[in-house]
Write a protein that holds these residues in place. Sequence first.
Motif, mmCIF file in Angstrom:
data_model
loop_
_atom_site.group_PDB
_atom_site.id
_atom_site.type_symbol
_atom_site.label_atom_id
_atom_site.label_comp_id
_atom_site.label_asym_id
_atom_site.label_seq_id
_atom_site.Cartn_x
_atom_site.Cartn_y
_atom_site.Cartn_z
ATOM 1 N N TYR A 26 0.834 -1.198 0.000
ATOM 2 C CA TYR A 26 0.000 0.000 0.000
ATOM 3 C C TYR A 26 0.866 1.244 0.000
ATOM 4 O O TYR A 26 2.052 1.216 0.321
ATOM 5 N N GLY A 27 0.271 2.344 -0.384
ATOM 6 C CA GLY A 27 0.959 3.622 -0.447
ATOM 7 C C GLY A 27 0.083 4.592 -1.201
ATOM 8 O O GLY A 27 -0.861 4.201 -1.891
ATOM 9 N N VAL A 141 -4.533 4.719 1.973
ATOM 10 C CA VAL A 141 -3.582 4.307 3.009
ATOM 11 C C VAL A 141 -4.286 3.957 4.311
ATOM 12 O O VAL A 141 -3.993 2.928 4.934
ATOM 13 N N LYS A 145 -4.320 0.239 6.033
ATOM 14 C CA LYS A 145 -3.787 0.028 7.380
ATOM 15 C C LYS A 145 -4.781 -0.710 8.266
ATOM 16 O O LYS A 145 -4.384 -1.436 9.183
ATOM 17 N N CYS A 163 4.823 -0.960 2.869
ATOM 18 C CA CYS A 163 4.272 0.394 2.806
ATOM 19 C C CYS A 163 5.212 1.185 1.914
ATOM 20 O O CYS A 163 6.328 1.526 2.313
#
Length: 454
Positions: A26-27, A141, A145, A163
């Motif tokens: 993810y990012g 994001v 998370k 990440c």
Amino acid sequence: MFIGREDELALIQEILGQPRGSMMIYGKHKIGKTTLLTHALKAHPDKTVYYECLKAPMKDNIEGFVSVLVRMKVLPVAMSFNSLMDVFTYLNTLPQTLNIIIDEYPYLRQFTESVTVDSLFQNIIDNSLSNIRLFISGSHVGMMKDLLEENNALYGRFQAVICLKELDYRTVSAFYHDKSPYDKVGMYAVFGGSPYINELLMPSASLKENVIRTILNPSSAVYHYADNLLLSDLSVSSNMERILLAIANGKKRYTEIEEKLNMPSNGLLSKQMKTLLNMELVSKITPVNKPNDNRKARYEITDNLLRFFYTYVYSNKSALQMLGAEAFYEEYIEPSLVTFISHRFEDVCRTYFSLQVRSRKLKGVLNIGTYYYDDSSTRTRGEFDVVLQRKDAFDIYEVKYLVTPMTQKQMQEEIRQVAGIKGIRVGAVGLISISGFEAENNEYICLDGASLYW
């Protein structure tokens, strides 16, 4: 051009070295998640299936996923499935091993109850991956998370989690490697470390030319990215743009932001700041010697391009339209640009030391950051911007972003400022000048631009 990401590629290769597995990446939007995955998988012998989730109900996503499987010749024809679980159950019976990328996973959660979607993929990972390596990716994001929280069905299900961050100042300089250290810092301070953004720049053009043709051009992809980055996250409220505008224009403390926005002290700002922190668009910075003192904390926009856009462009769009890009640059940007870059140069210097510690070239460092001082004897207070905390002392570095080499007089003035502060245990004292020094000085540590881009 693919640059950097060695650590992330190594993690992906670990998954690819196994017959089955699961990974989450993810990012923020356009940070390079899909590029990283496709680059890592392009030479792999097993077939890779890439599916980007639709902003649509689950039924449409099942049909979309099946159509991709048909196009990739994993399925002979479009077959009917009642759920994604059924699709993966069928794929699990095939003799071949597959690499499957499910991109923009948050879209599935947007149109179907998130608990249901997460439980579905928990079941898939637990029971239907005997011949599948599953890569789940997403740009939201905060929502991604959530998958890592202990109360989530997917908690502990991923063998590895990445990440993805922006490239650091040194790595991203490969996009404009022929420029001087002074100009490299300027490019990074304005455009940041997104590979997507830096691929759109002209390496041979000046900073001014690149700013005019991209950030000050409403038709460019760079302008569109900066203007719409917040909108790519599903949890953003319109007030968050005002928060970024306040931070970009000097309101760094919580009380300053609250006052600037004229918000009541009812916790609303705290909630919205928490969202921006969770999205990693804003960071909370405290001095290394005052880590728990919220009165000393300040907030910064983490994305350099976004910081530049909100400092200069966001609230002046009408002037940009009326004046044109070149005149706007000269009137609104040029007078304060060096000051803007100099603050980002402090970040570069802190990152330099972080890279040195990570590579084990520098040891004995407990923390890297700023140092707040309040000397009552001289009635002096402020912050040292680049400090290395060691066990018994602090190494202090004074930083200068000057177009010409630092003179002996300037060096002495900076050292005198450090020596004049009481109550701090000073270890080493150093100077960092992007354009170097007029003469060598063996009394202090002196680093120039070439040292930062070793």
